[in-house]
Write an enzyme that holds these catalytic residues in place. Structure first.
Site, PDB file in Angstrom:
ATOM      1  N   LYS A  70      -5.340   7.227   3.950  1.00 16.50           N
ATOM      2  CA  LYS A  70      -4.912   7.752   2.655  1.00 16.50           C
ATOM      3  C   LYS A  70      -3.417   7.998   2.683  1.00 16.50           C
ATOM      4  O   LYS A  70      -2.874   8.454   3.697  1.00 16.50           O
ATOM      5  CB  LYS A  70      -5.635   9.066   2.325  1.00 16.50           C
ATOM      6  CG  LYS A  70      -7.091   8.860   2.005  1.00 16.50           C
ATOM      7  CD  LYS A  70      -7.744  10.139   1.520  1.00 16.50           C
ATOM      8  CE  LYS A  70      -9.208   9.862   1.168  1.00 16.50           C
ATOM      9  NZ  LYS A  70      -9.833  11.045   0.563  1.00 16.50           N
ATOM     10  N   GLU A  71      -2.775   7.696   1.546  1.00 12.98           N
ATOM     11  CA  GLU A  71      -1.357   7.973   1.392  1.00 12.98           C
ATOM     12  C   GLU A  71      -1.142   8.686   0.067  1.00 12.98           C
ATOM     13  O   GLU A  71      -1.917   8.514  -0.874  1.00 12.98           O
ATOM     14  CB  GLU A  71      -0.509   6.705   1.485  1.00 12.98           C
ATOM     15  CG  GLU A  71      -0.755   5.685   0.403  1.00 12.98           C
ATOM     16  CD  GLU A  71       0.064   4.412   0.574  1.00 12.98           C
ATOM     17  OE1 GLU A  71       0.471   4.083   1.696  1.00 12.98           O
ATOM     18  OE2 GLU A  71       0.291   3.738  -0.449  1.00 12.98           O
ATOM     19  N   LYS A  83      10.025   4.654  -5.159  1.00 14.29           N
ATOM     20  CA  LYS A  83       8.729   5.304  -4.937  1.00 14.29           C
ATOM     21  C   LYS A  83       8.574   5.521  -3.441  1.00 14.29           C
ATOM     22  O   LYS A  83       8.847   4.619  -2.653  1.00 14.29           O
ATOM     23  CB  LYS A  83       7.586   4.429  -5.442  1.00 14.29           C
ATOM     24  CG  LYS A  83       6.209   5.083  -5.252  1.00 14.29           C
ATOM     25  CD  LYS A  83       5.052   4.123  -5.386  1.00 14.29           C
ATOM     26  CE  LYS A  83       4.776   3.721  -6.787  1.00 14.29           C
ATOM     27  NZ  LYS A  83       3.585   2.857  -6.913  1.00 14.29           N
TER      28      LYS A  83
END
Length: 161
Positions: A70-71, A83
């Protein structure tokens, strides 16, 4: 602690504003799954695509060293087209990394050209120093090439229609 950074730049045949419409949104993940099934099996988003959004990335079998991680989006700067994401669960964190940050920036090079700059910053515990060799922009380059070409083709098609 070991710190490092690696970067790559790729020129794209579409304006920065057009590229950022994808890179600055959740559209990037959707296109990555569609156009790169050999790398991504699925990308699920928890959030609206703004800062704080968490992506759960599931890689295709045989892809990188891990199947899922997960990021979290930690920075989205629409003005400067930047971003940043950080791994918050699994993946590189399981390999002794204290920080694994990806920065994507879309730079304007001309009216019909832009540059996708991909940078990885990392911090690694001393006892996991050997894992620094796992840091590579290869997957970011593959994403930039495929999605950049896709966006350039779409842009040219719009111009010719």
């Amino acid at each position: 602690m070991i710190k490092g950074q690696v970067s790559h730049e790729l020129e794209v045949g579409a304006p920065a504003a057009v590229v950022w419409e994808t890179y600055g949104t959740l559209q990037l993940g959707k296109l990555a799954v569609k156009l790169l099934p050999n790398i991504f099996q699925d990308i699920q988003a928890e959030g609206d695509g703004g800062v704080g959004t968490v992506l759960s990335l599931t890689f295709a079998p045989g892809s990188p060293a891990f199947a899922v991680y997960k990021e979290k989006f930690t920075k989205i700067d629409h003005e400067n087209r930047v971003k940043e994401t950080e791994v918050v669960e699994g993946g590189f964190l399981d390999l002794g990394f204290l920080l694994y940050r990806v920065r994507l920036q879309v730079l304007e090079k001309g009216s019909d050209l832009s540059i996708i700059q991909s940078t990885i910053e990392y911090e690694l515990a001393e006892e996991s120093a050997a894992n620094a060799s796992l840091v590579s922009t290869d997957s970011l380059v593959a994403i930039a090439e495929v999605i950049g070409n896709h966006l350039a083709e779409e842009y040219k098609a719009k111009l010719n229609s």
